[in-house]
Design a protein around this motif. Structure first.
Motif, PDB file in Angstrom:
ATOM      1  N   LEU A  67       3.353  34.061 -25.214  1.00 22.87           N
ATOM      2  CA  LEU A  67       2.120  33.368 -24.847  1.00 22.87           C
ATOM      3  C   LEU A  67       2.257  31.873 -25.053  1.00 22.87           C
ATOM      4  N   ALA A  68       2.679  31.463 -26.254  1.00 18.10           N
ATOM      5  CA  ALA A  68       2.747  30.038 -26.573  1.00 18.10           C
ATOM      6  C   ALA A  68       3.834  29.334 -25.771  1.00 18.10           C
ATOM      7  N   SER A  69       4.949  30.021 -25.490  1.00 14.13           N
ATOM      8  CA  SER A  69       6.049  29.388 -24.757  1.00 14.13           C
ATOM      9  C   SER A  69       5.725  29.180 -23.282  1.00 14.13           C
ATOM     10  N   ARG A  70       4.651  29.793 -22.805  1.00 10.80           N
ATOM     11  CA  ARG A  70       4.220  29.555 -21.416  1.00 10.80           C
ATOM     12  C   ARG A  70       3.626  28.161 -21.247  1.00 10.80           C
ATOM     13  N   THR A  81      -7.691  25.977 -24.423  1.00 10.13           N
ATOM     14  CA  THR A  81      -8.707  25.366 -23.555  1.00 10.13           C
ATOM     15  C   THR A  81      -8.444  25.706 -22.098  1.00 10.13           C
ATOM     16  N   THR A  82      -7.179  25.782 -21.708  1.00 11.29           N
ATOM     17  CA  THR A  82      -6.827  26.160 -20.344  1.00 11.29           C
ATOM     18  C   THR A  82      -7.239  27.592 -20.036  1.00 11.29           C
ATOM     19  N   LEU A  83      -7.147  28.460 -21.027  1.00 13.99           N
ATOM     20  CA  LEU A  83      -7.432  29.882 -20.814  1.00 13.99           C
ATOM     21  C   LEU A  83      -8.906  30.204 -20.965  1.00 13.99           C
ATOM     22  N   VAL A  84      -9.565  29.537 -21.898  1.00 17.27           N
ATOM     23  CA  VAL A  84     -11.007  29.732 -22.105  1.00 17.27           C
ATOM     24  C   VAL A  84     -11.666  28.361 -22.100  1.00 17.27           C
ATOM     25  N   ILE A 359      -5.751  37.338 -20.459  1.00 15.96           N
ATOM     26  CA  ILE A 359      -6.487  36.377 -19.626  1.00 15.96           C
ATOM     27  C   ILE A 359      -5.538  35.572 -18.766  1.00 15.96           C
ATOM     28  N   ALA A 360      -4.407  35.149 -19.367  1.00  8.82           N
ATOM     29  CA  ALA A 360      -3.416  34.371 -18.614  1.00  8.82           C
ATOM     30  C   ALA A 360      -2.864  35.193 -17.460  1.00  8.82           C
ATOM     31  N   LYS A 361      -2.641  36.471 -17.687  1.00  9.84           N
ATOM     32  CA  LYS A 361      -2.121  37.344 -16.624  1.00  9.84           C
ATOM     33  C   LYS A 361      -3.169  37.571 -15.533  1.00  9.84           C
ATOM     34  N   LEU A 362      -4.389  37.855 -15.950  1.00 10.71           N
ATOM     35  CA  LEU A 362      -5.451  38.162 -14.971  1.00 10.71           C
ATOM     36  C   LEU A 362      -5.781  36.936 -14.115  1.00 10.71           C
ATOM     37  N   ARG A 363      -5.784  35.768 -14.754  1.00 10.83           N
ATOM     38  CA  ARG A 363      -6.107  34.538 -14.014  1.00 10.83           C
ATOM     39  C   ARG A 363      -4.909  33.918 -13.329  1.00 10.83           C
ATOM     40  N   GLY A 364      -3.745  34.508 -13.557  1.00 10.73           N
ATOM     41  CA  GLY A 364      -2.536  33.994 -12.912  1.00 10.73           C
ATOM     42  C   GLY A 364      -2.083  32.649 -13.438  1.00 10.73           C
ATOM     43  N   ILE A 365      -2.433  32.342 -14.690  1.00 13.81           N
ATOM     44  CA  ILE A 365      -2.014  31.092 -15.303  1.00 13.81           C
ATOM     45  C   ILE A 365      -0.624  31.292 -15.892  1.00 13.81           C
TER      46      ILE A 365
END
Length: 369
Positions: A67-70, A81-84, A359-365
């Motif tokens: 997660l953090a390395s993304r 902040t980017t995710l939520v 959330i990152a996966k669902l939002r495609g971030i």
């Protein structure tokens, strides 16, 4: 063009992450782990629970690192902040900082209690805790990278003394103490795995520190290797402890890992109390654990309040950490704080990263992964 000094920057590599994760996990939890796991399993079956809990910890540590390395070069506040939303990210960052402060306070109080028993029986716990915290505060007042360099120095020494301890107890090992085998109910295995999982917590510091790494793509692999070291150590320690004392005696001891150090007899009686030497060396890794947790909390707070100078923030937080650590009036309350800390660690090391990764996966971030 002159090449810059390798360690002269404020960056860390995958090797530093590997050592830091191991040092963070290997703390005071190893002292009572055989007892807590053995109390819900039979014979030597606790190794199964340790293996299950360790594998789960490996997976979630990999998830945190992934997660953090993304989001390389971004703080926890920035990529959250980017995710939520930003208000939620600030709230989570402050909660994470308080969790790490409580982590530091618990390590401080526990090392003070054990030090009074095995090293300084006439010194008040309050004094031992204060002196330990002062040393930790001095270390944190330097750069964060400096703490990672200390891990490179201290961890090999700690692992060496641990291996030496295990080897020197082989003569007292009774294979018959390992019986019965595979006689524990499935509920016992899973309950033991839950207790073990709490002993592996601490890798949540990755949420903060990966922003400093210059090799984010190598971080997940380094984290997996770093988490494997305490897993193997815990397995061997449990087997040796139950083989030396037997299951019934093991679950009656408060700190079985330190007790096996008492069994060691050095030829020539060069050391009359090997457990004192063992614990003294082990304080190195407890210092690393406490300093990294304290430093990570400072970094988290500074991401929310960037105008506050680092040194002033450290001097403000240190007395609060001391008060947190000295609040429990007795050992029973200290154990209750440890249980609560395991619950909050579950939230920040497992639940929250899983939700954020989802959330990152669902939002495609995808960040820069």
């Amino acid at each position: 063009m002159m090449k810059s000094f390798e360690y002269g920057d404020e960056e860390i590599g995958s090797r530093e992450i590997l050592y830091a994760v191991s040092s963070m996990v290997i703390g005071v939890g190893i002292f009572g782990l055989p007892r807590t796991v053995g109390s819900v399993t039979k014979g030597s079956d606790g190794w199964v629970s340790i293996l299950l809990g360790g594998v789960l910890a490996l997976f979630f540590a990999w998830l945190v690192a992934k997660l953090a390395s993304r989001f390389p070069r971004q703080t926890f506040l920035q990529y959250t902040t980017t995710l939520v939303s930003k208000p939620v990210a600030i709230f989570l960052t402050i909660l994470l900082a308080f969790h790490l402060m409580q982590f530091t306070a618990y390590e401080m109080r526990t090392v003070a209690n054990i030090s009074k028993v095995y090293l300084f029986d006439r010194t008040p716990v309050e004094v031992i805790a204060l002196l330990f915290l002062l040393v930790v505060t001095y270390g944190v007042a330097c750069s964060s990278v400096g703490l990672f360099r200390l891990n490179l120095l201290f961890l090999p020494i700690v692992l060496l003394i641990a291996i030496l301890l295990l080897i020197m107890n082989i003569g007292y090992f009774e294979p018959g103490n390992l019986k019965p085998v595979f006689s524990t109910k499935w509920t016992g295995y899973f309950q033991g795995a839950r207790e073990t999982l709490f002993a592996f917590l601490g890798f949540e510091i990755l949420l903060v520190y990966i922003a400093m790494t210059n090799q984010p793509e190598k971080t997940p692999k380094a984290v997996m290797i770093g988490m494997s070291i305490p897993l193997l150590l815990y397995l061997f320690v449990f087997i040796i402890v139950v083989g030396v004392f037997g299951h019934t005696a093991m679950i009656q001891l408060t700190d079985p890992t330190i007790e096996i150090a008492k069994e060691v007899e050095v030829p020539g009686e060069f050391f009359e109390r090997f457990e004192s030497l063992f614990f003294t060396i082990w304080i190195m890794t407890i210092f690393n654990t406490s300093a990294l947790a304290f430093d990570a909390s400072v970094l988290a707070f500074r991401s929310v309040f960037p105008k506050i100078k680092r040194v002033w923030l450290i001097f403000f937080l240190a007395p609060i950490i001391y008060l947190f650590g000295m609040m429990p009036p007795n050992l029973i309350r200290v154990y209750e704080v440890g249980n609560w800390l395991g619950f909050s660690g579950f939230i920040f090391a497992i639940l929250m990263p899983t939700i954020l990764f989802g959330i990152a996966k669902l939002r495609g971030i995808k960040g820069n992964a």
